[in-house]
Design an enzyme around this catalytic site. Structure first.
Site, short mmCIF file in Angstrom:
data_model
loop_
_atom_site.label_atom_id
_atom_site.label_comp_id
_atom_site.label_asym_id
_atom_site.label_seq_id
_atom_site.Cartn_x
_atom_site.Cartn_y
_atom_site.Cartn_z
N HIS A 136 -13.93 -36.03 -5.04
CA HIS A 136 -14.01 -34.60 -5.36
C HIS A 136 -13.52 -33.81 -4.15
O HIS A 136 -13.77 -34.19 -3.00
CB HIS A 136 -15.45 -34.21 -5.69
N GLU B 209 -22.38 -34.03 -4.77
CA GLU B 209 -23.33 -34.47 -5.78
C GLU B 209 -24.28 -35.51 -5.20
O GLU B 209 -24.08 -36.00 -4.08
CB GLU B 209 -22.61 -35.04 -7.00
N HIS C 74 -15.47 -42.77 -4.16
CA HIS C 74 -16.65 -43.36 -4.81
C HIS C 74 -16.35 -43.81 -6.23
O HIS C 74 -15.35 -43.40 -6.84
CB HIS C 74 -17.81 -42.37 -4.82
N ARG D 197 -8.81 -38.88 -9.88
CA ARG D 197 -8.80 -40.33 -9.99
C ARG D 197 -7.67 -40.89 -9.14
O ARG D 197 -6.51 -40.53 -9.31
CB ARG D 197 -8.58 -40.78 -11.44
#
Length: 341
Positions: free
Chosen positions: A110, A126, A188, A208
């Site tokens: 992200h 997050e 991640h 991605r």
């Protein structure tokens, strides 16, 4: 009068999903691979709809536009820019999900705040709280120590002497109850066999970088964002560790400080006896039941029941409330936006 809000979850099919969210009260359609249940969302494309009380059927955004600081809290409204002329037209700052990974998610990142705007995306930090983990379940986060950007890029390009990207990332085993923090910029993926709660900034920007050679639900390869990912990845983020929560005893009850960052604080509450708490006009609380069953008593004497997998939004103006265990081994997550006090 504002009261505790439950919402109708929005189920999202993913190629890596399954049917495990049925165990958390979600109406998974037969034959569908449901990977995500969006529990509290204020996105243009996914608006949470109130499922209880006199405001049933209204959206979260409608409630924010009507009630503003009474719902979100004065500190939250003060730090989030309004949209348009209505001072209450601010976006809910968090996005709350349940995830069921039957297959490994894509290797992704992200964007950090410093580059998100340049890429026309939104920054996202997050955290994960693991509810279920198969015997050999893993998470992937960061890079193996000693790996550099050139090594990783060669593996993406398929160089014959470079191996696969999985050889360069940090992969570690997880158990139910484990907690992991994923700041923006951290490479991640969630591995197969994991169900977790995801609490994050209100952002839906994911890049991605690698998808393990699979195709999407439409039978076609899913879009990759290699250029964007390489700009975002922190290539000095080596082998990050699981969180080590700090515990505070409150009588026989326990409060575990899981993650405390500038965007959200998340605590685990181990509830053996009645737990008295309050919102203080500065920020809202979100309570989610993660084991057992929970009773929520509000100042007007009304009670809501929360089963495992259910979430409730407590307005900032609510004031005192009491949580009571309705079953053995009752645990809850409490999430809120820090006020800077």
């Amino acid at each position: 009068m504002l009261y505790p809000y439950k919402f109708t979850p929005t189920l999202v099919e993913r190629v890596w999903g399954g049917n495990a969210l049925e165990h958390y009260g979600k109406p998974v359609p037969p034959g569908k691979r449901i990977g995500e249940s969006w529990e509290i969302s204020d996105r243009d494309d996914v608006q949470s709809v109130i499922a209880n009380g006199p405001d049933k059927g209204k959206t979260l955004r409608q409630q924010i536009e009507t009630h503003g600081a009474e719902l979100l809290g004065s500190a939250v409204v003060g730090r989030v820019p309004s949209r348009g002329e209505n001072a209450n037209n601010v976006r809910f700052p968090l996005l709350i999900k349940l995830l069921d990974a039957r297959e490994r998610l894509s290797l992704q990142v992200h964007p950090p705040p410093a580059v998100a705007a340049k890429l026309k995306g939104e920054p996202k930090t997050e955290m994960w709280y693991v509810l279920e983990a198969d015997q050999d379940a893993h998470l992937i986060a960061g890079l193996r120590r000693g790996v550099n950007a050139a090594d990783f890029m060669r593996s993406l390009e398929g160089a014959a002497d470079s191996g696969s990207p999985i050889d360069y990332v940090h992969r570690f085993q997880v158990l139910p109850g484990d907690v992991f923090f994923v700041p923006s910029g951290r490479l991640h993926a969630i591995d197969a066999g994991v169900v977790l709660v995801e609490i994050q900034q209100n952002s839906d920007t994911t890049y991605r970088v690698y998808d393990w050679g699979r195709v999407g639900l439409d039978g076609k390869p899913r879009q990759l964002h290699v250029r964007e990912s390489l700009v975002c990845i922190d290539f000095k983020d080596y082998e990050p560790k699981k969180q080590r929560p700090m515990v505070e005893r409150k009588g026989v009850n326990g409060l575990w400080r899981l993650v405390e960052c500038e965007y959200f604080h998340v605590h685990r509450l181990d509830i053996v006896n009645a737990w008295l708490d309050r919102t203080d006009d500065s920020t809202f609380h979100i309570i989610s039941c993660i084991s057992g069953a929970l009773g929520l008593l509000t100042p007007d004497g009304k009670e809501e029941r929360l089963n495992v997998g259910e979430f409730v939004l407590l307005p900032a103006a609510l004031g005192f409330y009491t949580l009571t265990p309705l079953a053995e081994n009752t645990r809850a997550l409490k999430s809120y936006v820090p006020t800077g006090k």
